[in-house]
Design a protein around this motif. Structure first.
Motif, PDB file in Angstrom:
ATOM      1  N   LYS A  53       0.832  -1.211   0.000  1.00 51.45           N
ATOM      2  CA  LYS A  53       0.000   0.000   0.000  1.00 51.45           C
ATOM      3  C   LYS A  53       0.861   1.253   0.000  1.00 51.45           C
ATOM      4  CE  LYS A  53      -4.032  -2.064   2.243  1.00 51.45           C
ATOM      5  NZ  LYS A  53      -4.891  -2.093   3.454  1.00 51.45           N
ATOM      6  N   LEU A  54       1.968   1.208   0.706  1.00 49.23           N
ATOM      7  CA  LEU A  54       2.874   2.356   0.717  1.00 49.23           C
ATOM      8  C   LEU A  54       3.477   2.582  -0.661  1.00 49.23           C
ATOM      9  CD1 LEU A  54       4.400   4.594   2.139  1.00 49.23           C
ATOM     10  CD2 LEU A  54       6.037   2.887   2.979  1.00 49.23           C
ATOM     11  N   PHE A  55       3.853   1.514  -1.337  1.00 50.19           N
ATOM     12  CA  PHE A  55       4.395   1.639  -2.696  1.00 50.19           C
ATOM     13  C   PHE A  55       3.372   2.306  -3.613  1.00 50.19           C
ATOM     14  CE2 PHE A  55       5.025   0.137  -7.040  1.00 50.19           C
ATOM     15  CZ  PHE A  55       6.368   0.378  -7.242  1.00 50.19           C
ATOM     16  N   SER A  56       2.129   1.836  -3.571  1.00 50.79           N
ATOM     17  CA  SER A  56       1.082   2.415  -4.420  1.00 50.79           C
ATOM     18  C   SER A  56       0.857   3.879  -4.087  1.00 50.79           C
ATOM     19  CB  SER A  56      -0.226   1.633  -4.251  1.00 50.79           C
ATOM     20  OG  SER A  56      -0.075   0.312  -4.705  1.00 50.79           O
ATOM     21  N   LEU A  57       0.913   4.208  -2.812  1.00 51.29           N
ATOM     22  CA  LEU A  57       0.684   5.588  -2.400  1.00 51.29           C
ATOM     23  C   LEU A  57       1.789   6.508  -2.880  1.00 51.29           C
ATOM     24  CD1 LEU A  57      -0.919   7.684  -0.803  1.00 51.29           C
ATOM     25  CD2 LEU A  57       0.397   7.022   1.220  1.00 51.29           C
ATOM     26  N   VAL A  58       3.042   6.106  -2.720  1.00 51.42           N
ATOM     27  CA  VAL A  58       4.130   6.999  -3.125  1.00 51.42           C
ATOM     28  C   VAL A  58       4.163   7.147  -4.645  1.00 51.42           C
ATOM     29  CG1 VAL A  58       5.516   6.544  -1.071  1.00 51.42           C
ATOM     30  CG2 VAL A  58       5.911   5.188  -3.124  1.00 51.42           C
ATOM     31  N   LEU A  59       3.825   6.098  -5.383  1.00 52.55           N
ATOM     32  CA  LEU A  59       3.785   6.224  -6.837  1.00 52.55           C
ATOM     33  C   LEU A  59       2.646   7.146  -7.260  1.00 52.55           C
ATOM     34  CD1 LEU A  59       4.729   5.618  -9.636  1.00 52.55           C
ATOM     35  CD2 LEU A  59       3.618   3.381  -9.523  1.00 52.55           C
ATOM     36  N   ALA A  60       1.490   7.012  -6.613  1.00 53.33           N
ATOM     37  CA  ALA A  60       0.375   7.912  -6.916  1.00 53.33           C
ATOM     38  C   ALA A  60       0.746   9.355  -6.609  1.00 53.33           C
ATOM     39  CB  ALA A  60      -0.858   7.498  -6.114  1.00 53.33           C
ATOM     40  N   ASP A  61       1.461   9.580  -5.515  1.00 55.47           N
ATOM     41  CA  ASP A  61       1.903  10.932  -5.172  1.00 55.47           C
ATOM     42  C   ASP A  61       2.854  11.488  -6.226  1.00 55.47           C
ATOM     43  OD1 ASP A  61       0.417  10.925  -2.877  1.00 55.47           O
ATOM     44  OD2 ASP A  61       2.121  10.749  -1.498  1.00 55.47           O
ATOM     45  N   LEU A  63       3.041  10.636  -9.394  1.00 46.63           N
ATOM     46  CA  LEU A  63       2.281  10.918 -10.612  1.00 46.63           C
ATOM     47  C   LEU A  63       1.469  12.206 -10.466  1.00 46.63           C
ATOM     48  CD1 LEU A  63       1.109   7.297 -11.446  1.00 46.63           C
ATOM     49  CD2 LEU A  63       2.658   8.707 -12.825  1.00 46.63           C
ATOM     50  N   ALA A  64       0.949  12.442  -9.271  1.00 50.36           N
ATOM     51  CA  ALA A  64       0.209  13.688  -9.033  1.00 50.36           C
ATOM     52  C   ALA A  64       1.139  14.894  -9.142  1.00 50.36           C
ATOM     53  CB  ALA A  64      -0.455  13.645  -7.661  1.00 50.36           C
ATOM     54  N   ARG A  65       2.381  14.727  -8.717  1.00 51.14           N
ATOM     55  CA  ARG A  65       3.339  15.836  -8.781  1.00 51.14           C
ATOM     56  C   ARG A  65       3.665  16.202 -10.223  1.00 51.14           C
ATOM     57  NH1 ARG A  65       5.737  13.132  -4.128  1.00 51.14           N
ATOM     58  NH2 ARG A  65       5.401  14.433  -2.285  1.00 51.14           N
ATOM     59  N   ILE A  66       3.879  15.204 -11.068  1.00 55.03           N
ATOM     60  CA  ILE A  66       4.192  15.554 -12.459  1.00 55.03           C
ATOM     61  C   ILE A  66       2.965  16.133 -13.148  1.00 55.03           C
ATOM     62  CG2 ILE A  66       3.762  13.237 -13.424  1.00 55.03           C
ATOM     63  CD1 ILE A  66       6.060  13.769 -15.387  1.00 55.03           C
ATOM     64  N   ALA A  67       1.771  15.646 -12.789  1.00 58.28           N
ATOM     65  CA  ALA A  67       0.550  16.197 -13.381  1.00 58.28           C
ATOM     66  C   ALA A  67       0.374  17.663 -13.009  1.00 58.28           C
ATOM     67  CB  ALA A  67      -0.664  15.382 -12.939  1.00 58.28           C
ATOM     68  N   ALA A  86       8.685  20.094 -21.156  1.00 58.60           N
ATOM     69  CA  ALA A  86       8.475  20.232 -19.720  1.00 58.60           C
ATOM     70  C   ALA A  86       8.440  18.867 -19.034  1.00 58.60           C
ATOM     71  CB  ALA A  86       7.187  21.006 -19.443  1.00 58.60           C
ATOM     72  N   CYS A  87       7.844  17.873 -19.692  1.00 55.71           N
ATOM     73  CA  CYS A  87       7.868  16.507 -19.151  1.00 55.71           C
ATOM     74  C   CYS A  87       9.298  15.987 -19.061  1.00 55.71           C
ATOM     75  CB  CYS A  87       7.037  15.572 -20.028  1.00 55.71           C
ATOM     76  SG  CYS A  87       5.264  15.730 -19.828  1.00 55.71           S
ATOM     77  N   PHE A  88      10.084  16.244 -20.108  1.00 54.26           N
ATOM     78  CA  PHE A  88      11.495  15.851 -20.104  1.00 54.26           C
ATOM     79  C   PHE A  88      12.220  16.490 -18.930  1.00 54.26           C
ATOM     80  CE2 PHE A  88      15.865  16.977 -21.216  1.00 54.26           C
ATOM     81  CZ  PHE A  88      16.405  15.741 -21.558  1.00 54.26           C
ATOM     82  N   ASP A  89      12.017  17.790 -18.741  1.00 53.66           N
ATOM     83  CA  ASP A  89      12.657  18.502 -17.628  1.00 53.66           C
ATOM     84  C   ASP A  89      12.299  17.850 -16.298  1.00 53.66           C
ATOM     85  OD1 ASP A  89      13.753  20.345 -19.383  1.00 53.66           O
ATOM     86  OD2 ASP A  89      12.167  21.831 -19.062  1.00 53.66           O
ATOM     87  N   TYR A  90      11.031  17.526 -16.140  1.00 57.38           N
ATOM     88  CA  TYR A  90      10.590  16.950 -14.868  1.00 57.38           C
ATOM     89  C   TYR A  90      11.289  15.624 -14.599  1.00 57.38           C
ATOM     90  CZ  TYR A  90       7.661  15.645 -10.957  1.00 57.38           C
ATOM     91  OH  TYR A  90       7.236  15.283  -9.705  1.00 57.38           O
ATOM     92  N   HIS A  91      11.367  14.773 -15.617  1.00 53.96           N
ATOM     93  CA  HIS A  91      12.006  13.475 -15.420  1.00 53.96           C
ATOM     94  C   HIS A  91      13.495  13.616 -15.121  1.00 53.96           C
ATOM     95  CE1 HIS A  91       8.624  10.926 -16.147  1.00 53.96           C
ATOM     96  NE2 HIS A  91       8.384  11.453 -17.323  1.00 53.96           N
ATOM     97  N   VAL A  92      14.141  14.582 -15.747  1.00 51.56           N
ATOM     98  CA  VAL A  92      15.559  14.817 -15.460  1.00 51.56           C
ATOM     99  C   VAL A  92      15.737  15.230 -13.996  1.00 51.56           C
ATOM    100  CG1 VAL A  92      17.522  16.333 -15.954  1.00 51.56           C
ATOM    101  CG2 VAL A  92      16.196  15.362 -17.834  1.00 51.56           C
ATOM    102  N   GLN A  93      14.836  16.060 -13.511  1.00 51.04           N
ATOM    103  CA  GLN A  93      14.936  16.554 -12.136  1.00 51.04           C
ATOM    104  C   GLN A  93      14.429  15.545 -11.111  1.00 51.04           C
ATOM    105  OE1 GLN A  93      12.692  20.191 -12.455  1.00 51.04           O
ATOM    106  NE2 GLN A  93      14.055  20.994 -14.028  1.00 51.04           N
TER     107      GLN A  93
END
Length: 201
Positions: A53-61, A63-67, A86-93
């Motif tokens: 459940k923690l794994f699912s939660l942190v991944l959802a968080d 994904l919400a941050r990049i959105a 901008a998506c590229f920038d986010y993944h680099v960071q």
């Protein structure tokens, strides 16, 4: 002194992101997350229930941050190229997001992810936004919206997803600012060429 529950949860989730990104769901130990956060492991069970459940939660968080950082409105307001850049920038960071998705793929190849319905809606919003731009004539009608979204997301993330392949192809083991700017520009150009409608002659 009262225990700061929100601060504890934040520290545990930040530690979990790093641990899960490094070793995946199966390879991560609750004790490692707790030790990194400096918090008793029992609080993980109290707050999150289980490692899964923690794994699912942190991944959802994540994904919400990049959105939030790269909103869908950019597709029409700034253009598909800038959206991809901008998506590229986010993944680099924030390379942890791609790594979490890779680990999730290994764990859930043949079965549903715990929050699949919510995640599907998240991605379908992207597909719908691109499809609307296609219907308006802003973007080319082909490729199909779902295919275009998937390929654009892949373009944005793949430099970060497989840095060893990037090193072998580009010949830059430690890319600096000029190389990263060139990669960003190439991602933006490829996204534009893929879906931007040609100008009428």
């Amino acid at each position: 002194m009262a225990w700061n529950t929100e601060e504890t949860r934040r520290r545990l989730k930040e530690a979990a992101v790093r641990e899960f990104a490094a070793t995946g769901l199966s390879g991560t130990r609750i004790e490692s997350i707790a030790a990194r956060a400096g918090i008793n492991k029992e609080r993980i069970y109290n707050y999150f229930g289980s490692k899964e459940k923690l794994f699912s939660l942190v991944l959802a968080d994540e994904l919400a941050r990049i959105a939030a950082a790269v909103p869908l409105e950019m597709i029409t307001s700034a253009g598909i190229g800038e959206f991809a850049g901008a998506c590229f920038d986010y993944h680099v960071q924030h390379p942890e997001l791609v790594r979490l998705l890779h680990w999730e793929a290994l764990e859930f190849t043949e079965r549903r992810v715990p929050d699949e319905d919510v995640r599907r809606e998240h991605y379908q919003q992207k597909v719908a936004a691109l499809a609307a731009a296609q219907r308006s004539g802003t973007l080319a009608a082909e490729p199909a919206a779902a295919d275009a979204v998937f390929m654009i997301l892949a373009l944005c993330a793949w430099w970060v997803a497989v840095p060893q392949v990037a090193r072998m192809i580009a010949g830059t083991p430690h890319p600096g600012a000029p190389e990263m700017a060139a990669r960003r520009a190439a991602v933006a150009l490829a996204a534009e060429r893929m879906v931007v409608a040609p100008s009428p002659r």
